[in-house]
Motif scaffolding. Structure first.
Motif, PDB file in Angstrom:
ATOM      1  N   VAL A 175       0.858  -1.179   0.000  1.00 35.18           N
ATOM      2  CA  VAL A 175       0.000   0.000   0.000  1.00 35.18           C
ATOM      3  C   VAL A 175       0.898   1.234   0.000  1.00 35.18           C
ATOM      4  O   VAL A 175       1.784   1.360   0.846  1.00 35.18           O
ATOM      5  CB  VAL A 175      -0.917   0.025   1.236  1.00 35.18           C
ATOM      6  N   PHE A 176       0.670   2.125  -0.952  1.00 40.74           N
ATOM      7  CA  PHE A 176       1.451   3.359  -1.025  1.00 40.74           C
ATOM      8  C   PHE A 176       0.537   4.524  -0.674  1.00 40.74           C
ATOM      9  O   PHE A 176      -0.460   4.767  -1.334  1.00 40.74           O
ATOM     10  CB  PHE A 176       2.029   3.546  -2.428  1.00 40.74           C
ATOM     11  N   ASN A 177       0.898   5.232   0.387  1.00 35.45           N
ATOM     12  CA  ASN A 177       0.068   6.318   0.899  1.00 35.45           C
ATOM     13  C   ASN A 177       0.823   7.634   0.773  1.00 35.45           C
ATOM     14  O   ASN A 177       1.793   7.875   1.499  1.00 35.45           O
ATOM     15  CB  ASN A 177      -0.300   6.040   2.362  1.00 35.45           C
TER      16      ASN A 177
ATOM     17  N   PHE B 144     -10.751  10.781  -9.189  1.00 36.16           N
ATOM     18  CA  PHE B 144     -10.334  11.584 -10.334  1.00 36.16           C
ATOM     19  C   PHE B 144      -9.557  12.825  -9.887  1.00 36.16           C
ATOM     20  O   PHE B 144      -8.610  13.254 -10.545  1.00 36.16           O
ATOM     21  CB  PHE B 144     -11.549  12.004 -11.180  1.00 36.16           C
ATOM     22  N   GLU B 145      -9.993  13.383  -8.777  1.00 37.81           N
ATOM     23  CA  GLU B 145      -9.288  14.525  -8.213  1.00 37.81           C
ATOM     24  C   GLU B 145      -8.798  14.132  -6.822  1.00 37.81           C
ATOM     25  O   GLU B 145      -9.591  13.844  -5.931  1.00 37.81           O
ATOM     26  CB  GLU B 145     -10.195  15.756  -8.144  1.00 37.81           C
ATOM     27  N   ARG B 146      -7.483  14.093  -6.654  1.00 38.09           N
ATOM     28  CA  ARG B 146      -6.878  13.633  -5.410  1.00 38.09           C
ATOM     29  C   ARG B 146      -6.309  14.826  -4.651  1.00 38.09           C
ATOM     30  O   ARG B 146      -5.439  15.542  -5.171  1.00 38.09           O
ATOM     31  CB  ARG B 146      -5.788  12.596  -5.700  1.00 38.09           C
ATOM     32  N   TYR B 147      -6.761  15.023  -3.417  1.00 40.44           N
ATOM     33  CA  TYR B 147      -6.334  16.161  -2.625  1.00 40.44           C
ATOM     34  C   TYR B 147      -5.552  15.705  -1.387  1.00 40.44           C
ATOM     35  O   TYR B 147      -5.862  14.678  -0.775  1.00 40.44           O
ATOM     36  CB  TYR B 147      -7.541  16.997  -2.194  1.00 40.44           C
ATOM     37  N   LEU B 148      -4.548  16.504  -1.047  1.00 41.48           N
ATOM     38  CA  LEU B 148      -3.688  16.200   0.082  1.00 41.48           C
ATOM     39  C   LEU B 148      -4.386  16.517   1.399  1.00 41.48           C
ATOM     40  O   LEU B 148      -4.989  17.574   1.556  1.00 41.48           O
ATOM     41  CB  LEU B 148      -2.395  17.028  -0.021  1.00 41.48           C
ATOM     42  N   ASP B 149      -4.273  15.568   2.341  1.00 41.59           N
ATOM     43  CA  ASP B 149      -4.851  15.771   3.665  1.00 41.59           C
ATOM     44  C   ASP B 149      -4.044  14.919   4.645  1.00 41.59           C
ATOM     45  O   ASP B 149      -4.007  13.695   4.537  1.00 41.59           O
ATOM     46  CB  ASP B 149      -6.323  15.351   3.686  1.00 41.59           C
ATOM     47  N   SER B 150      -3.390  15.561   5.616  1.00 43.16           N
ATOM     48  CA  SER B 150      -2.516  14.835   6.538  1.00 43.16           C
ATOM     49  C   SER B 150      -3.276  13.798   7.364  1.00 43.16           C
ATOM     50  O   SER B 150      -2.676  12.857   7.901  1.00 43.16           O
ATOM     51  CB  SER B 150      -1.805  15.813   7.472  1.00 43.16           C
ATOM     52  N   SER B 151      -4.592  13.946   7.487  1.00 44.27           N
ATOM     53  CA  SER B 151      -5.380  12.974   8.265  1.00 44.27           C
ATOM     54  C   SER B 151      -5.435  11.616   7.573  1.00 44.27           C
ATOM     55  O   SER B 151      -5.876  10.621   8.173  1.00 44.27           O
ATOM     56  CB  SER B 151      -6.808  13.499   8.493  1.00 44.27           C
ATOM     57  N   ASN B 152      -4.981  11.548   6.317  1.00 45.03           N
ATOM     58  CA  ASN B 152      -4.991  10.280   5.590  1.00 45.03           C
ATOM     59  C   ASN B 152      -3.831   9.368   5.990  1.00 45.03           C
ATOM     60  O   ASN B 152      -3.779   8.202   5.586  1.00 45.03           O
ATOM     61  CB  ASN B 152      -4.935  10.525   4.077  1.00 45.03           C
TER      62      ASN B 152
ATOM     63  N   ASN C  12       2.494  28.403   5.036  1.00 47.43           N
ATOM     64  CA  ASN C  12       1.620  27.482   4.327  1.00 47.43           C
ATOM     65  C   ASN C  12       1.179  26.371   5.260  1.00 47.43           C
ATOM     66  O   ASN C  12       2.000  25.582   5.730  1.00 47.43           O
ATOM     67  CB  ASN C  12       2.358  26.900   3.110  1.00 47.43           C
ATOM     68  N   ASN C  13      -0.088  26.291   5.527  1.00 46.44           N
ATOM     69  CA  ASN C  13      -0.614  25.334   6.486  1.00 46.44           C
ATOM     70  C   ASN C  13      -0.319  23.894   6.088  1.00 46.44           C
ATOM     71  O   ASN C  13      -0.097  23.037   6.949  1.00 46.44           O
ATOM     72  CB  ASN C  13      -2.123  25.530   6.634  1.00 46.44           C
ATOM     73  N   HIS C  14      -0.287  23.623   4.782  1.00 44.03           N
ATOM     74  CA  HIS C  14      -0.048  22.249   4.320  1.00 44.03           C
ATOM     75  C   HIS C  14       1.350  21.787   4.689  1.00 44.03           C
ATOM     76  O   HIS C  14       1.542  20.649   5.134  1.00 44.03           O
ATOM     77  CB  HIS C  14      -0.260  22.156   2.809  1.00 44.03           C
ATOM     78  N   PHE C  15       2.345  22.655   4.504  1.00 43.09           N
ATOM     79  CA  PHE C  15       3.701  22.285   4.864  1.00 43.09           C
ATOM     80  C   PHE C  15       3.821  22.105   6.386  1.00 43.09           C
ATOM     81  O   PHE C  15       4.513  21.217   6.867  1.00 43.09           O
ATOM     82  CB  PHE C  15       4.694  23.337   4.373  1.00 43.09           C
ATOM     83  N   HIS C  16       3.150  22.950   7.115  1.00 39.79           N
ATOM     84  CA  HIS C  16       3.155  22.834   8.568  1.00 39.79           C
ATOM     85  C   HIS C  16       2.568  21.492   8.993  1.00 39.79           C
ATOM     86  O   HIS C  16       3.090  20.832   9.912  1.00 39.79           O
ATOM     87  CB  HIS C  16       2.339  23.973   9.186  1.00 39.79           C
TER      88      HIS C  16
END
Length: 337
Positions: free
Chosen positions: A131-133, A140-148, A213-217
């Motif tokens: 499994v690669f996470n 179709f549209e994949r969005y980044l979310d650290s909760s994953n 940037n909240n995503h990098f944080h």
């Protein structure tokens, strides 16, 4: 290096929660280090590096990647194969671990925004159950979310008579990726190199940019949380701790006595460089630096240094892979962990 120490590294990799921190040195020589690129009137060194990473990443995603081996891009193929063998060694390690004691998941943190790991893992997925996470959700549209992250996937028998955890690799990229595209307040992870990728350029302002940037944080928060877990181990390679924010996080994490950190230096002079960047006077009981002089000839590379007029040694990701690939269940019977 003493054979017992090699067995100790392998035993720790099998029995502990395994994490890797991979820096730009691991993608050399396909992608040169930042100091290779000099500012010009037309472009800054940062812009040149970003363009190089985009160019190489676009090449390895091409349908012609395996059929047209350009001499000029020979280093690209060498580095790609190195990453592929590295991922395969991780799968072998995880398959040796006991899921009742340690989750069959390996975290790869990388400050690189190239796509070598993604491409290499894509090839490994064709041969191994894995499994690669990458932190994305969607179809179709994949969005980044650290909760994953922190998910486990299991396989149960056709008659529900057993359950086996499937090995997984979580890829966390604190500095972004050339296939990350901003969509409003979100980041979309695409299957291609994008024109304006979401990346943190190595301009000495990484800490400021990251917190803007909240995503990098969030990616760095995942890094800190994983290192704070009990019975964890972190292998660091190709990373010199020049990123002051990540260096600070590692210093904090080392205060966790259950965490063990092994840093692998490319050259013998890297030992002092790492200590200086971490503001350490010496190593710690749970923080060790290994450089070529710590290994025997079978686990390092010899090359001729024209400037010094002598043969020297280096240690790369391929050397670490060779060490980890030699792991067997016999290693669990040796040494103390």
């Amino acid at each position: 290096m003493d054979e017992e120490v090699l067995k100790q590294l392998r035993k720790l990799a099998i029995t502990k929660q395994l994490n890797f921190l991979i820096g730009s040195g691991a993608s050399v020589p396909a992608i040169p280090l930042m100091n290779y690129f000099k500012d010009t009137h037309e472009k800054s060194g940062n812009e040149q590096l970003a363009e190089k990473v985009q160019y190489i990443s676009d090449k390895i995603l091409s349908d012609k990647f395996y059929t047209e081996c350009e001499i000029a891009e020979k280093n690209m193929y060498i580095v790609f194969e190195m990453y592929q063998k590295f991922i395969e060694s991780i799968v072998s390690l995880v398959n040796l671990s006991n899921s009742r004691q340690t989750p069959k998941n390996v975290n790869i943190f990388t400050t690189n925004y190239d796509l070598f790991i993604e491409k290499a893992t894509d090839q490994v997925l064709k041969k191994h159950r894995l499994v690669f996470n990458d932190g994305a959700s969607g179809y179709f549209e994949r969005y980044l979310d650290s909760s994953n992250y922190n998910h486990t996937v299991s396989y149960k028998g056709l008659n529900d008579n057993y359950i086996n955890e499937i090995p997984s690799i979580s890829l966390i990229k604190p500095h972004g990726s050339v296939n990350w595209e901003k969509r409003n307040a979100n980041i979309m992870i695409k299957g291609e190199v994008v024109d304006n990728p979401v990346i943190v350029k190595p301009d000495g302002l990484e800490s400021a940019t990251t917190f803007e940037n909240n995503h990098f944080h969030e990616m760095l928060r995942v890094f800190q949380l994983e290192l704070d877990k009990p019975q964890s181990i972190l292998f660091v390679i190709g990373f010199s701790f020049q990123d002051k924010h990540i260096a600070k996080m590692v210093r904090r994490a080392v205060q966790n006595p259950e965490l063990m950190v092994y840093v692998f230096g490319y050259s013998d002079t890297d030992r002092q460089t790492y200590l200086n960047n971490l503001q350490y006077k010496s190593e710690r009981p749970n923080f060790k630096i290994l450089t070529p002089k710590n290994f025997d000839e079978h686990h390092k590379n010899e090359y001729y240094n024209a400037e010094k007029g002598e043969n020297l040694y280096n240690f790369t990701l391929s050397n670490l892979t060779r060490i980890l690939s030699g792991a067997t269940l016999e290693d669990l019977k040796h040494g103390k962990a």
